[in-house]
Design an enzyme around this catalytic site. Structure first.
Site, mmCIF file in Angstrom:
data_model
loop_
_atom_site.group_PDB
_atom_site.id
_atom_site.type_symbol
_atom_site.label_atom_id
_atom_site.label_comp_id
_atom_site.label_asym_id
_atom_site.label_seq_id
_atom_site.Cartn_x
_atom_site.Cartn_y
_atom_site.Cartn_z
ATOM 1 N N ASP A 174 0.861 -1.142 0.135
ATOM 2 C CA ASP A 174 0.082 0.112 0.060
ATOM 3 C C ASP A 174 0.824 1.257 -0.073
ATOM 4 O OD1 ASP A 174 -2.504 -0.905 0.178
ATOM 5 O OD2 ASP A 174 -2.175 -1.755 2.122
ATOM 6 N N ASP A 234 -9.861 -5.673 -0.206
ATOM 7 C CA ASP A 234 -8.767 -4.883 0.659
ATOM 8 C C ASP A 234 -9.388 -4.046 2.062
ATOM 9 O OD1 ASP A 234 -6.385 -4.026 1.413
ATOM 10 O OD2 ASP A 234 -6.036 -2.796 -0.297
HETATM 11 ZN ZN ZN Z 1 -4.190 -2.190 -0.403
#
Ligand code: ZN
Length: 210
Positions: free
Chosen positions: A27, A167
């Site tokens: 991320d 996610d």
């Molecule tokens: Zn992510």
């Protein structure tokens, strides 16, 4: 990897290498698109050096077009951009594919599945945010189940090959139901890295979805 111990990154990567996880999910946050800054190139270089599984990079940044080549160089196999951050999404997706990466599009919790209708045949992956992006360790938003169902229908309608990735807040309570609704890829961060035995936690999760 957002939830891992960055002070021991090499060993955290090796743990994932030796686990049943299929990908590394990374991320990247810019503090503008989301209210948090995570990391950039230096950490990506460490991942590229030690990871033995595909790097699935999730860009939570504005102007992702500026960095597509960079993330290709950094070894991304899947590169996901946010629909909310792309004015010319079709062009961005084509560019990612031209750089020999798989192209993903992520949608925030408030963004409807219908907004993907004109791009669904072009993308390799849709990342459904099941928390508001920006921080690890948040609770799963329950309306995600319906969203996954709707997305699966959209994918079938257009005969798209896109994978559905979930996610945020994935754990052993929701993993089975998510795959039953059509999810193909589950991203688990805190649930894995904050557990007593991350390798076992990954094994447990993979048993639940197979
Ligand atoms: Zn992510």
């Amino acid at each position: 990897m957002l939830a891992c111990n960055f002070g021991d990154l090499e060993n955290e990567i090796k743990m994932v290498n030796n686990s049943k996880a299929n990908w590394f999910h990374i991320d990247v946050m810019d503090g503008v698109f989301v209210p948090n800054i995570s990391f950039g190139t230096p950490i990506m270089n460490v991942l590229k050096k030690y990871a033995k599984k595909p790097l699935d990079v999730h860009l939570m940044i504005v102007n992702p077009d500026k960095y597509l080549e960079k993330f290709a160089e950094l070894g991304s196999e899947v590169l996901t951009v946010h629909i909310e951050a792309c004015t010319h999404l079709h062009r961005t997706v084509q560019k990612i594919k031209s750089l020999n990466m798989k192209a993903g599009v992520a949608i925030n919790p408030h963004t409807p599945v219908s907004s993907l209708e004109s791009i669904i045949t072009e993308v390799d992956l849709v990342c459904v945010m099941s928390v508001n992006p920006g921080f690890g360790g948040q609770s799963f938003i329950d309306s995600t189940y319906q969203k996954v169902k709707d997305l699966k229908l959209l994918i079938e309608k257009y005969k798209s090959k896109a994978l559905i990735e979930i996610d945020g807040g994935v754990n052993s309570e929701n993993a089975t139901k998510l795959t039953e609704q059509g999810a193909d890829v589950l991203v688990a961060g805190s649930f894995v890295f904050k557990s007593d035995n991350p390798t076992n936690t990954i094994s447990t999760l993979s048993t639940l979805i197979n």
